[in-house]
Design an enzyme around this catalytic site. Sequence first.
Site, PDB file in Angstrom:
ATOM      1  CE  LYS A   1     -93.706   5.265   5.928  1.00 19.41           C
ATOM      2  NZ  LYS A   1     -93.655   6.618   5.330  1.00 19.41           N
ATOM      3  CG  ASN A   2     -93.099   5.428   1.842  1.00 17.39           C
ATOM      4  OD1 ASN A   2     -93.876   5.837   2.711  1.00 17.39           O
ATOM      5  ND2 ASN A   2     -91.798   5.606   1.910  1.00 17.39           N
TER       6      ASN A   2
ATOM      7  NE  ARG B   1     -93.108  17.333   2.330  1.00 19.45           N
ATOM      8  CZ  ARG B   1     -93.072  16.897   1.107  1.00 19.45           C
ATOM      9  NH1 ARG B   1     -93.316  15.653   0.861  1.00 19.45           N
ATOM     10  NH2 ARG B   1     -92.778  17.723   0.133  1.00 19.45           N
TER      11      ARG B   1
ATOM     12  CB  CYS C   1     -91.190  17.238   7.858  1.00 23.92           C
ATOM     13  SG  CYS C   1     -90.029  16.642   6.645  1.00 23.92           S
TER      14      CYS C   1
ATOM     15  NE  ARG D   1     -89.918  14.940   2.913  1.00 22.46           N
ATOM     16  CZ  ARG D   1     -90.545  13.899   3.426  1.00 22.46           C
ATOM     17  NH1 ARG D   1     -90.767  13.838   4.712  1.00 22.46           N
ATOM     18  NH2 ARG D   1     -90.949  12.922   2.655  1.00 22.46           N
ATOM     19  N   PRO D   2     -90.303  20.851  -0.071  1.00 21.95           N
ATOM     20  CG  PRO D   2     -89.282  21.962  -1.853  1.00 21.95           C
ATOM     21  CD  PRO D   2     -88.988  21.091  -0.654  1.00 21.95           C
ATOM     22  CB  VAL D   3     -95.674  20.375  -2.483  1.00 25.00           C
ATOM     23  CG1 VAL D   3     -95.647  19.298  -1.415  1.00 25.00           C
ATOM     24  CG2 VAL D   3     -96.280  21.660  -1.965  1.00 25.00           C
ATOM     25  CG  ASP D   4     -90.811  23.164  -5.836  1.00 25.66           C
ATOM     26  OD1 ASP D   4     -90.757  22.210  -5.037  1.00 25.66           O
ATOM     27  OD2 ASP D   4     -89.839  23.503  -6.538  1.00 25.66           O
ATOM     28  CG  LEU D   5     -90.281  19.603  -8.260  1.00 22.91           C
ATOM     29  CD1 LEU D   5     -89.300  18.451  -8.069  1.00 22.91           C
ATOM     30  CD2 LEU D   5     -89.951  20.375  -9.542  1.00 22.91           C
TER      31      LEU D   5
ATOM     32  CG  ASP E   1     -87.076   6.364   3.205  1.00 21.87           C
ATOM     33  OD1 ASP E   1     -86.778   7.517   3.579  1.00 21.87           O
ATOM     34  OD2 ASP E   1     -88.072   6.121   2.491  1.00 21.87           O
TER      35      ASP E   1
ATOM     36  CB  VAL F   1     -82.436  12.016  -0.972  1.00 24.65           C
ATOM     37  CG1 VAL F   1     -83.903  12.263  -1.316  1.00 24.65           C
ATOM     38  CG2 VAL F   1     -81.846  10.949  -1.889  1.00 24.65           C
TER      39      VAL F   1
ATOM     40  NE  ARG G   1     -95.417   9.967  10.295  1.00 25.89           N
ATOM     41  CZ  ARG G   1     -95.225  11.135   9.728  1.00 25.89           C
ATOM     42  NH1 ARG G   1     -94.569  12.070  10.359  1.00 25.89           N
ATOM     43  NH2 ARG G   1     -95.692  11.374   8.525  1.00 25.89           N
TER      44      ARG G   1
HETATM   45  N1  EPU Z   1     -88.548  17.994  -3.715  1.00 22.67           N
HETATM   46  C1  EPU Z   1     -88.633  19.278  -4.187  1.00 22.67           C
HETATM   47  N2  EPU Z   1     -89.853  19.729  -4.634  1.00 22.67           N
HETATM   48  C2  EPU Z   1     -90.954  18.933  -4.648  1.00 22.67           C
HETATM   49  C3  EPU Z   1     -90.872  17.617  -4.182  1.00 22.67           C
HETATM   50  C4  EPU Z   1     -89.640  17.171  -3.715  1.00 22.67           C
HETATM   51  O1  EPU Z   1     -87.655  20.016  -4.165  1.00 22.67           O
HETATM   52  O2  EPU Z   1     -92.022  19.408  -5.083  1.00 22.67           O
HETATM   53  C5  EPU Z   1     -87.258  17.492  -3.194  1.00 22.67           C
HETATM   54  C6  EPU Z   1     -87.353  17.141  -1.714  1.00 22.67           C
HETATM   55  O3  EPU Z   1     -87.166  18.267  -0.890  1.00 22.67           O
HETATM   56  C7  EPU Z   1     -86.256  16.121  -1.576  1.00 22.67           C
HETATM   57  C8  EPU Z   1     -86.275  15.404  -2.920  1.00 22.67           C
HETATM   58  O4  EPU Z   1     -86.960  16.263  -3.819  1.00 22.67           O
HETATM   59  O5  EPU Z   1     -85.014  16.734  -1.409  1.00 22.67           O
HETATM   60  C9  EPU Z   1     -86.971  14.060  -2.912  1.00 22.67           C
HETATM   61  O6  EPU Z   1     -88.273  14.171  -2.358  1.00 22.67           O
HETATM   62  P1  EPU Z   1     -89.473  13.243  -2.854  1.00 22.67           P
HETATM   63  O7  EPU Z   1     -90.556  14.111  -3.363  1.00 22.67           O
HETATM   64  O8  EPU Z   1     -88.910  12.198  -3.741  1.00 22.67           O
HETATM   65  O9  EPU Z   1     -89.905  12.562  -1.499  1.00 22.67           O
HETATM   66  P2  EPU Z   1     -91.366  12.386  -0.952  1.00 22.67           P
HETATM   67  O10 EPU Z   1     -92.277  11.954  -2.036  1.00 22.67           O
HETATM   68  O11 EPU Z   1     -91.733  13.538  -0.121  1.00 22.67           O
HETATM   69  C10 EPU Z   1     -91.006   9.827  -0.439  1.00 22.67           C
HETATM   70  C11 EPU Z   1     -91.154   8.927   0.761  1.00 22.67           C
HETATM   71  C12 EPU Z   1     -90.049   9.236   1.754  1.00 22.67           C
HETATM   72  C13 EPU Z   1     -88.697   9.008   1.064  1.00 22.67           C
HETATM   73  C14 EPU Z   1     -88.601   9.871  -0.199  1.00 22.67           C
HETATM   74  C15 EPU Z   1     -87.338   9.628  -1.008  1.00 22.67           C
HETATM   75  C16 EPU Z   1     -93.521   8.596   0.875  1.00 22.67           C
HETATM   76  C17 EPU Z   1     -94.785   8.815   1.614  1.00 22.67           C
HETATM   77  N3  EPU Z   1     -92.434   9.179   1.380  1.00 22.67           N
HETATM   78  O12 EPU Z   1     -91.124  11.158   0.042  1.00 22.67           O
HETATM   79  O13 EPU Z   1     -90.198   8.295   2.806  1.00 22.67           O
HETATM   80  O14 EPU Z   1     -87.651   9.360   1.937  1.00 22.67           O
HETATM   81  O15 EPU Z   1     -89.729   9.591  -1.059  1.00 22.67           O
HETATM   82  O16 EPU Z   1     -87.226   8.295  -1.354  1.00 22.67           O
HETATM   83  O17 EPU Z   1     -93.488   7.892  -0.125  1.00 22.67           O
HETATM   84  C18 EPU Z   1     -90.063   7.467   5.010  1.00 22.67           C
HETATM   85  O18 EPU Z   1     -90.777   6.516   4.665  1.00 22.67           O
HETATM   86  O19 EPU Z   1     -89.439   7.492   6.108  1.00 22.67           O
HETATM   87  C19 EPU Z   1     -89.907   8.617   4.119  1.00 22.67           C
HETATM   88  C20 EPU Z   1     -89.495   9.803   4.535  1.00 22.67           C
END
Ligand code: EPU
Length: 431
Positions: free
Chosen positions: A22-23, A93, A117, A122-126, A309, A331, A401
Site C-alpha cells: 500500500k505505502n 493524509r 488523525c 502528523r504535520p506536513v511542515d517538512l 506499523d 515515531v 484501508r
Molecule cells: N512529521 C513531522 N512533519 C512532517 C512530516 C512528518 O513532524 O512534515 C513527523 C510525524 O508527525 C511523525 C514522523 O515525522 O511523528 C514520521 O512521519 P512520516 O512523515 O515518516 O510518516 P508518513 O509519511 O505520514 C508513512 C506511512 C505510515 C507509517 C509512517 C512511518 C504512508 C502512506 N504512510 O506515513 O503508514 O506509519 O510512514 O513509517 O506511507 C500505515 O500504513 O498504517 C501508516 C500509518
Amino acid sequence: MAKIVIQGGCPLEGTVRVSGAKNAVLPILAASLLAEHGVSQIEEVPHLLDVENMANTVAALGAKIDWKGTTVRVDARSLYSVTPPAELVRRMRASFVVAGPLLARFGEAMIALPGGCNIGPRPVDLHIKGLEALGATSVVENGFVHLRAPRGGLHGARIYLDVPSVGATQNIMMAATLAKGQTIIENAAKEPENVDLANYLNAMGARVRGAGTDIIRIDGVDTLSGATHAVIPDRIEAGTFLVAAALIGRGVYVENALSHHLMSLIAKLEEAGATIEDRVDGIKVWPCPSGRMRPLDVKTHYYPSYPTDMQAQIVAALTVAQGTSMVTETVFENRFMHVAELQRMGANIHIEGRTAVIDGVARLSGARVTATDLRAGAALVIAGLIAEGETEVHGLHHLDRGYDNLVAKFKRLGAAIERFEDIGQSAKSVG
Ligand code: EPU
C-alpha cells in the site's frame, strides 16, 4: 455495520500470498502525474480503500485510470486541475504527496491541509519546507496550502530533514525530478517503499541516486514519461501474517514476503522463540515450541529499525507471552489506542509515557472490540485468533484501508473467521 467474527484457537497452516505494498502504491500513483508522455502501467496493485482514494484523486486531476485485476494503467498526459478534491485529501493524509508532482510539472498545487488523525497530529511542515527550499512559495488560506514555483521553475537545493519523514522525502524527491540542477536530501527516509518509488521514477526517466540510504541525490531532467513497474510486496501485511503464524501456526508459508525488508521483526520473533526460514520466494514460520512466546523489549523507530506499523500487532502477541514485555513507540504520539480494546479481552497492559508494559496472561477471552486505526484493527484480528471464544471486530473501514482480503486469507489458512456486511437487520456473510 460490518463486522468480523472470529472463533479463536484454530491453528493456522498452509500458504498465504502477500499483496503489493500500500505505502509504495500510493506515492507511485501520485508520481504517475509527472508523466508528460506515454502511459504508466503499475502492476501488483492491491485492492484497498486507500489505493482507490489515491486513484480517484489522480483521476480528479484529469488522469485516465484503467484497472484490470491488479494492474492499473495511468494516462496523465492531459491533466486539467492542480487542486485535488479536498474531501479526498482530508480522508487520506497520504494524498498530500500529489503536491510535489503537481508543483514540478505545472508550477502550482493547491491542496487541502490534512487534519489530525487517530495516530497523532502528523504535520506536513517538512514537506512544505522542502518544497520551499526548491524555490516554491506557500500560502495557507481557508484550510488549503497554495504552492507556487518561481517563474523559471523549481531549482535544486540541499535539504536536511529534521526527521526522516517518509512522506516529506517522497514529495521532495518527486518535485526535484523536474527541477533545474541537483537536489540532495539529507537524513532522508530509507524505507523500502521510497526505494520502490525511486525505481519507478528512474524508469520514467528521472535521475535519482541513493534511495534506501540517508542521502538521496536527484539530478533534474526536462520531462518524464509513463513506465511499467511492479510494486514491491507489502512488508506490513507480511509481518502481520508472520506474527499470527508465530503465535498459532502449524507451519505457515508467507509467500512473496521479502525477509530483507523484515529483518527487525524476524529478529524479534526469533528472540521470542519462533522458527523462521527464509526461502526463495517467501518466509516459512513455525511457532514457539513451548506454545507461548518469550517476553520482548521492542522499540519502534525509522527503517531499518522495528516499524511503528507493526507495533500494535506485536503488542497483541505479547499479551500472552510468558512474562513482562515492554513496547516503546517513538515515531508517533498516541499510537496505543488498541491497548484499551486488548484490555477488554483480558490483556494486562499499562502505559507509561510512550511505553506499553505488558504482563503476559495465560489466555485472552473473546470480546466485542473496535478498531481505531488500520494497524490497531490488525492487532485485534490477531488477538481474536488466539483468544478463547468469540471475538467481534468492528470499525472495519480502517482495516479496508490497508489489508487486501484479510479475512479470506486467514480463512484459507484455517482460521474460523467470517466477515458480515450489515444489510438492514440481517447480516450477510461475505467470507
Ligand atoms: N512529521 C513531522 N512533519 C512532517 C512530516 C512528518 O513532524 O512534515 C513527523 C510525524 O508527525 C511523525 C514522523 O515525522 O511523528 C514520521 O512521519 P512520516 O512523515 O515518516 O510518516 P508518513 O509519511 O505520514 C508513512 C506511512 C505510515 C507509517 C509512517 C512511518 C504512508 C502512506 N504512510 O506515513 O503508514 O506509519 O510512514 O513509517 O506511507 C500505515 O500504513 O498504517 C501508516 C500509518
